[in-house]
Design an enzyme around this catalytic site. Structure first.
Site, PDB file in Angstrom:
ATOM      1  N   ARG A 211      18.257 113.095  43.101  1.00 36.59           N
ATOM      2  CA  ARG A 211      17.693 111.995  43.111  1.00 36.59           C
ATOM      3  C   ARG A 211      16.031 112.481  43.032  1.00 36.59           C
ATOM      4  O   ARG A 211      15.010 112.006  42.496  1.00 36.59           O
ATOM      5  CB  ARG A 211      17.590 111.223  44.211  1.00 36.59           C
ATOM      6  N   PHE A 227      25.130 103.186  36.647  1.00 40.22           N
ATOM      7  CA  PHE A 227      25.837 103.279  37.685  1.00 40.22           C
ATOM      8  C   PHE A 227      25.146 103.483  38.929  1.00 40.22           C
ATOM      9  O   PHE A 227      25.094 104.724  39.607  1.00 40.22           O
ATOM     10  CB  PHE A 227      27.038 104.585  37.712  1.00 40.22           C
ATOM     11  N   ASP A 249      25.041  98.396  37.435  1.00 46.97           N
ATOM     12  CA  ASP A 249      26.179  98.538  38.270  1.00 46.97           C
ATOM     13  C   ASP A 249      27.247  97.529  38.352  1.00 46.97           C
ATOM     14  O   ASP A 249      26.983  96.389  38.055  1.00 46.97           O
ATOM     15  CB  ASP A 249      25.918  98.826  39.631  1.00 46.97           C
ATOM     16  N   ASP A 296      25.650 108.440  36.304  1.00 45.95           N
ATOM     17  CA  ASP A 296      26.114 108.810  37.456  1.00 45.95           C
ATOM     18  C   ASP A 296      27.394 108.172  37.788  1.00 45.95           C
ATOM     19  O   ASP A 296      27.654 107.584  38.619  1.00 45.95           O
ATOM     20  CB  ASP A 296      25.179 108.853  38.668  1.00 45.95           C
ATOM     21  N   CYS A 336      31.524 113.663  38.800  1.00 48.43           N
ATOM     22  CA  CYS A 336      32.268 114.188  40.114  1.00 48.43           C
ATOM     23  C   CYS A 336      33.534 114.371  40.204  1.00 48.43           C
ATOM     24  O   CYS A 336      34.170 114.309  41.155  1.00 48.43           O
ATOM     25  CB  CYS A 336      31.352 113.365  41.165  1.00 48.43           C
TER      26      CYS A 336
HETATM   27  N1  SAH Z   1      23.918 107.153  41.436  1.00 42.40           N
HETATM   28  C1  SAH Z   1      24.321 106.367  42.999  1.00 42.40           C
HETATM   29  C2  SAH Z   1      25.872 106.587  42.877  1.00 42.40           C
HETATM   30  C3  SAH Z   1      26.768 105.973  41.933  1.00 42.40           C
HETATM   31  S1  SAH Z   1      28.633 105.810  42.544  1.00 42.40           S
HETATM   32  C4  SAH Z   1      23.473 106.823  43.903  1.00 42.40           C
HETATM   33  O1  SAH Z   1      22.622 107.701  43.681  1.00 42.40           O
HETATM   34  O2  SAH Z   1      23.770 106.135  44.873  1.00 42.40           O
HETATM   35  C5  SAH Z   1      29.053 105.239  40.929  1.00 42.40           C
HETATM   36  C6  SAH Z   1      28.786 103.640  40.938  1.00 42.40           C
HETATM   37  O3  SAH Z   1      29.580 103.165  39.827  1.00 42.40           O
HETATM   38  C7  SAH Z   1      29.468 102.576  41.986  1.00 42.40           C
HETATM   39  O4  SAH Z   1      28.285 101.953  42.700  1.00 42.40           O
HETATM   40  C8  SAH Z   1      30.314 101.581  41.373  1.00 42.40           C
HETATM   41  O5  SAH Z   1      30.341 100.193  41.586  1.00 42.40           O
HETATM   42  C9  SAH Z   1      29.781 101.858  39.898  1.00 42.40           C
HETATM   43  N2  SAH Z   1      30.776 101.815  38.614  1.00 42.40           N
HETATM   44  C10 SAH Z   1      32.226 101.924  38.481  1.00 42.40           C
HETATM   45  N3  SAH Z   1      32.604 101.748  37.157  1.00 42.40           N
HETATM   46  C11 SAH Z   1      31.611 101.235  36.746  1.00 42.40           C
HETATM   47  C12 SAH Z   1      31.669 100.688  35.442  1.00 42.40           C
HETATM   48  N4  SAH Z   1      32.259 100.729  34.543  1.00 42.40           N
HETATM   49  N5  SAH Z   1      30.397  99.844  34.925  1.00 42.40           N
HETATM   50  C13 SAH Z   1      29.198  99.922  35.902  1.00 42.40           C
HETATM   51  N6  SAH Z   1      29.512 100.367  37.234  1.00 42.40           N
HETATM   52  C14 SAH Z   1      30.153 101.047  37.575  1.00 42.40           C
END
Ligand code: SAH
Length: 392
Positions: A211, A227, A249, A296, A336
């Protein structure tokens, strides 16, 4: 002869001798008389050499997990691992450095299988993944209270893996009590973490370094944070001078918190989008052209058998992002999934780039933050990897 402990088969002791924490059921010759699931037992080689101590659960394919290697008191080994974990964080996260949210115990990464502990300001959040660690929980909590002096400890043990261990979900205060919503700082940025109603322990601490890097690259760029969860990358990007940031998201709750996090940092919602959408769909028809895309996603491969399907998913979103990003744009892409290693992930990104027909160069490679240490003897602790791509 039945020994008091877990006896390994002939030549099945190599992993334990190499300080790997897991013992698979196929490696075990015999369990001790009166064995109970979740109990802590000494572990012997076939020849009778004492190799250490493990807690065990006959319901799990990983039938035992080492908590101490070599002869010696297992509780002393546990305590030593906890103290070492705390000392490492003291080295990396001194007071006054703008960060008070970080992982203090990273399971096998800190020699403590089944246990995750994150610090959010003066509150600790504990996740227990296994029956064996459940039975050691009181010892762990007492040690944390004495050595880490938290104001409160919250348990958030709600991982699907607990089912395989025969455990129910558990959530609530274990020691003291504080607000369910905690304000933390990360590299000087403020974030609101909801302990009770959130993913992981509340925040994706493993992306802290990434970040920060994204914030330093964002100036003047139109950023898409795909995401986004609670807007971590978005807040850094805007603070770093991004022209605008769209956050996408699937979770409406996460986006609500992202809005709160904008407000906490004095950032305007206006001009920045919050989209509750499926990223796969969103990227097919994005509302704008971006010159910095952060991808992500959650772990697409939770098991080894998911790898092929997961790679298809990673390839899809990377192809779409690479195809759409403006010339001279950046794509910061992550996986991840432990089962998709860096080599495989790079192959997937290669395929995505080739299918998008763009010229792509890797500028940097990334890993999980240092409060999520990788145990060299236990490679499963390595899971997060990322590439910063430059797209002509
Ligand atoms: N980058 C974030 C963490 C991401 S975690 C940070 O720095 O805090 C992954 C996220 O993807 C979660 O919030 C989950 O709700 C979302 N997610 C999972 N599958 C998804 C999809 N198909 N489309 C959109 N969001 C999704």
């Amino acid at each position: 002869m039945i020994r008091r402990g877990i006896v390994l088969r002939r030549e099945k002791d190599k992993a334990v001798r190499n300080r790997h924490h897991w013992i698979f059921s196929g490696a075990v010759e015999s369990l001790p008389q009166g064995f109970v699931d979740g109990g802590l037992y000494p572990v012997f080689s076939h020849e009778g050499e004492a190799l250490g101590h493990a807690y065990a659960n006959s319901r799990s394919a990983i039938i035992a997990r080492m908590v101490g290697f070599g002869p010696g008191d297992p509780f002393l080994a546990l305590r030593t691992s906890i103290l070492r974990a705390l000392a490492l964080r003291r080295d990396f996260f001194g007071e006054g450095e703008g960060t008070n949210a970080y992982r203090i115990i990273n399971a096998e990464g800190d020699g403590l299988p089944g246990l995750i502990v994150d610090r959010y300001d003066s509150t600790l959040v504990v996740q227990v993944a296994t029956l064996g660690m459940e039975k050691l929980k009181d010892f762990v909590i007492d040690t944390l209270v004495a050595e880490a002096a938290p104001a409160a400890i919250f348990e958030k043990s709600n991982m699907p893996s607990r089912r395989e261990e025969g455990l129910e979900d558990r959530q609530g205060w274990l020691y003291g009590e504080s607000e369910n919503r905690i304000r933390v700082f990360e590299n000087g940025h403020a974030f609101c973490v909801d302990l009770a109603d959130s993913q992981k322990t509340g925040f994706y601490l493993d992306q802290r370094e990434m970040r920060k890097l994204a914030g330093s690259l964002a100036e003047g760029r139109k950023v898409l944070n795909a995401f986004s969860y609670t807007g971590g990358f978005s807040v850094y990007a805007l603070t770093g001078g991004a022209a605008s940031v769209d956050s996408v998201d699937a979770s409406a709750k996460a986006l609500d918190l992202a809005r709160d996090n904008f407000a906490l940092n004095g950032l305007p919602e206006q001009g920045n989008g919050f989209y509750e959408a499926d990223v796969f769909e969103f990227l097919r028809d994005p509302p704008a052209e971006y010159d910095f895309v952060v991808l992500d996603p959650p772990a697409f491969a939770k098991r080894k058998t998911d790898v092929l399907q997961a790679c298809r998913g990673y390839k899809d979103i990377n192809r779409l992002a690479i195809r759409r990003v403006a010339a001279g744009g950046l794509v910061f892409t992550f996986s991840c999934s432990h089962f998709v290693d860096e080599h495989l992930f790079r192959q997937v990104v290669f395929q995505a780039a080739a299918e998008a027909s763009r010229n792509v160069r890797i500028l940097m490679r990334h890993r999980q933050a240092p409060d999520h240490p990788v145990n060299i003897y236990h490679p499963e602790t390595e899971y997060l990897k990322g590439f910063l791509l430059y797209v002509d």
